[in-house]
Design a protein around this motif. Structure first.
Motif, PDB file in Angstrom:
ATOM      1  N   TYR A 122       2.366   1.857  -3.463  1.00  0.00           N
ATOM      2  CA  TYR A 122       1.398   2.406  -4.412  1.00  0.00           C
ATOM      3  C   TYR A 122       1.108   3.871  -4.120  1.00  0.00           C
ATOM      4  N   ASP A 136      -0.131   4.481  -7.740  1.00  0.00           N
ATOM      5  CA  ASP A 136      -1.567   4.260  -7.940  1.00  0.00           C
ATOM      6  C   ASP A 136      -2.228   4.694  -6.638  1.00  0.00           C
ATOM      7  N   ILE A 155      -5.646   0.007   0.109  1.00  0.00           N
ATOM      8  CA  ILE A 155      -4.955  -1.027   0.890  1.00  0.00           C
ATOM      9  C   ILE A 155      -4.697  -0.549   2.305  1.00  0.00           C
ATOM     10  N   GLY A 170       0.807  -1.212   0.000  1.00  0.00           N
ATOM     11  CA  GLY A 170       0.000   0.000   0.000  1.00  0.00           C
ATOM     12  C   GLY A 170       0.839   1.259   0.000  1.00  0.00           C
ATOM     13  N   LEU A 224     -13.288   0.898  -2.895  1.00  0.00           N
ATOM     14  CA  LEU A 224     -12.459  -0.184  -3.413  1.00  0.00           C
ATOM     15  C   LEU A 224     -11.981  -1.092  -2.282  1.00  0.00           C
ATOM     16  N   ALA A 231     -11.416   5.260  -3.132  1.00  0.00           N
ATOM     17  CA  ALA A 231     -10.472   4.280  -2.591  1.00  0.00           C
ATOM     18  C   ALA A 231     -11.105   3.471  -1.466  1.00  0.00           C
ATOM     19  N   GLN A 264      -5.381   2.778  -5.343  1.00  0.00           N
ATOM     20  CA  GLN A 264      -5.064   1.439  -4.834  1.00  0.00           C
ATOM     21  C   GLN A 264      -4.298   1.515  -3.514  1.00  0.00           C
ATOM     22  N   GLU A 289     -12.614  -5.063  -2.301  1.00  0.00           N
ATOM     23  CA  GLU A 289     -11.512  -5.949  -2.671  1.00  0.00           C
ATOM     24  C   GLU A 289     -10.551  -6.314  -1.548  1.00  0.00           C
ATOM     25  N   TRP A 290     -10.500  -5.522  -0.477  1.00  0.00           N
ATOM     26  CA  TRP A 290      -9.435  -5.752   0.487  1.00  0.00           C
ATOM     27  C   TRP A 290      -9.915  -6.140   1.873  1.00  0.00           C
TER      28      TRP A 290
END
Length: 338
Positions: free
Chosen positions: A259, A275, A282, A256, A317, A314, A278, A321-322
Motif C-alpha cells: 500500500y 494508499d 499498517i 502495508g 487509523l 494514518a 492505509q 483498525e489495526w
C-alpha cells in the motif's frame, strides 16, 4: 533419569491430559502469544506459571525460550525444562536433549540407557503405528534429526522415500494441517519427482489447500507464495490479505509495504493501487505492537511521501483498525526449528 513407571506411562503420551485452571490457561495463552511474536524472554513469565502447574507443552516452550534467550545455547535452565517435559513423554524435548548432548555433558540420561534417540522412538513409534497423527509428525522430526546414515542422505538427495518423509506423508494423509503444510512446502522447494514446474506447484497446492480448509494460517502464507509462483497475482494478493487478517506478521508487513509503495517488489505481489494512509497505518501498527524493525525501516525510507498531517491521520487509523486486532499477530515459528 527417567523413572521406569514414567517411561511405561509414556505409551499413553499426551501433551496435556487435563484442563488448566482459567487463570493459568490465560497466562499460558499470553505466554504463547508473546513467544509467537518473538518476545520469548517476556513470554517466560507467563509460560512458567503453566509449566509449574504441570502443562507439558509449556515446559517444552520454556526450554525453547531459554535456549533462544541464550542465542540457541543449551543452558542448564533449558535442559531442566526439557527434562521435566521428557519425563512426561514429550518427544520434542527428548530430541532437544539428544541434540544438546544431555547424556554427554551432564549425565542426564533416560532410565536404562544413555540414548535419548531410542527413548524418543520408544515413546512415539507405538502411538504413530496406532494412528496418532501428532505422533506421526513427531516421527518425521525424529527421523529427520537422526538421519546420519549415508544411504538415507542419498535417498533424500534423490527425492526417494525416507522414514522421515514417509511419516510426514502419513501425518498429512491423516489430516494434520501442520504436516500438510510442511509437505506442500517440501514439494514446492524441490522434494519428489515432478517433470514440470507447474506439476510441482499443483502438487504443493493440493496439500496446502487441505491445510487452509482447516483454517491453518501458515498454510495461507504458503498459498500466497504458491499462487505468486504460478503467476496468479490477483489470487496471491487475496491470500496475502486473508493471512494478514488472520494474524500473519509477514503478510501484514507485505500488505502495508504494498500500500505504501506498490513498486517496491519486482515479483508481481503488489497488484493494488497506492494508499499511503492505509500503508502507513499498517506498518505503524506493526511498529507499535512488535517494535518490528522491518516496518520501521520501510517507514523510514518512505516517510517523505506523507505530510505530517497524513502521518497523524494514518496513526489514528492504526489505533482504530489495526492495533490489537483479533486474532493476535504471530510469526508462526516452527514447533521444532532452529
Amino acid at each position: 533419569m527417567l523413572r521406569k513407571a514414567t517411561l511405561a506411562a509414556m505409551f499413553l503420551w499426551s501433551l496435556n491430559s487435563w484442563a488448566l485452571p482459567a487463570d493459568i490457561q490465560a497466562a499460558k495463552d499470553e505466554g504463547m502469544r508473546l513467544y509467537n511474536i518473538g518476545q520469548s524472554t517476556t513470554a517466560m513469565t507467563y509460560l512458567s506459571q503453566a509449566a509449574n502447574a504441570g502443562d507439558v507443552e509449556s515446559m517444552y516452550y520454556m526450554g525453547e525460550a531459554e535456549r533462544r534467550q541464550h542465542m540457541l545455547g543449551f543452558t542448564n535452565e533449558a535442559m531442566g525444562w526439557y527434562l521435566q517435559a521428557a519425563e512426561q513423554g514429550d518427544p520434542y524435548s527428548m530430541l532437544r536433549l539428544f541434540n544438546g548432548g544431555a547424556c554427554l555433558i551432564s549425565d542426564r540420561c533416560p532410565d536404562e540407557g544413555d540414548d535419548w534417540r531410542k527413548a524418543t522412538l520408544d515413546v512415539t513409534l507405538p502411538k504413530a503405528e496406532a494412528g496418532d497423527p501428532e505422533a506421526m509428525l513427531a516421527l518425521h522430526y525424529i527421523y529427520n534429526t537422526l538421519n546420519h546414515e549415508w544411504w538415507d542422505a542419498m535417498f533424500n538427495w534423490l527425492g526417494l522415500p525416507t522414514a522421515s518423509n514417509k511419516w510426514l506423508e502419513r501425518a498429512a494423509e491423516a489430516g494434520l494441517p501442520e504436516a500438510q503444510t510442511i509437505l506442500g512446502n517440501h514439494i514446492m522447494n524441490g522434494k519428489g519427482w515432478y517433470f514440470t514446474k507447474s506439476r510441482r506447484l499443483t502438487a504443493a497446492e493440493k496439500w496446502t489447500e487441505r491445510a487452509v480448509e482447516q483454517g491453518y494460517v501458515p498454510a495461507m502464507e504458503r498459498m500466497e507464495i504458491i499462487k505468486r509462483k504460478q503467476a496468479d497475482f490477483e489470487e496471491s494478493w487475496q491470500w496475502m490479505e486473508r493471512a494478514s487478517r488472520e494474524g500473519s506478521v509477514s503478510n501484514r508487513l507485505g500488505l502495508g509495504w504494498c500500500y505504501l509503495d506498490p513498486s517496491y517488489s519486482s515479483d508481481g505481489r503488489c497488484v493494488n493501487e497506492a494508499d499511503l494512509i492505509q500503508g502507513w497505518a499498517i506498518l505503524y501498527s506493526l511498529k507499535a505492537e512488535l517494535e518490528d524493525n522491518s516496518a520501521k525501516n520501510i517507514m523510514s525510507r518512505n516517510s517523505d511521501k506523507l505530510t505530517e498531517a497524513e502521518r497523524r491521520e494514518a496513526e489514528m487509523l492504526a489505533e482504530e483498525e489495526w492495533i490489537g486486532r483479533e486474532p493476535p499477530l504471530s510469526r508462526f515459528p516452527p514447533r521444532f526449528g532452529y
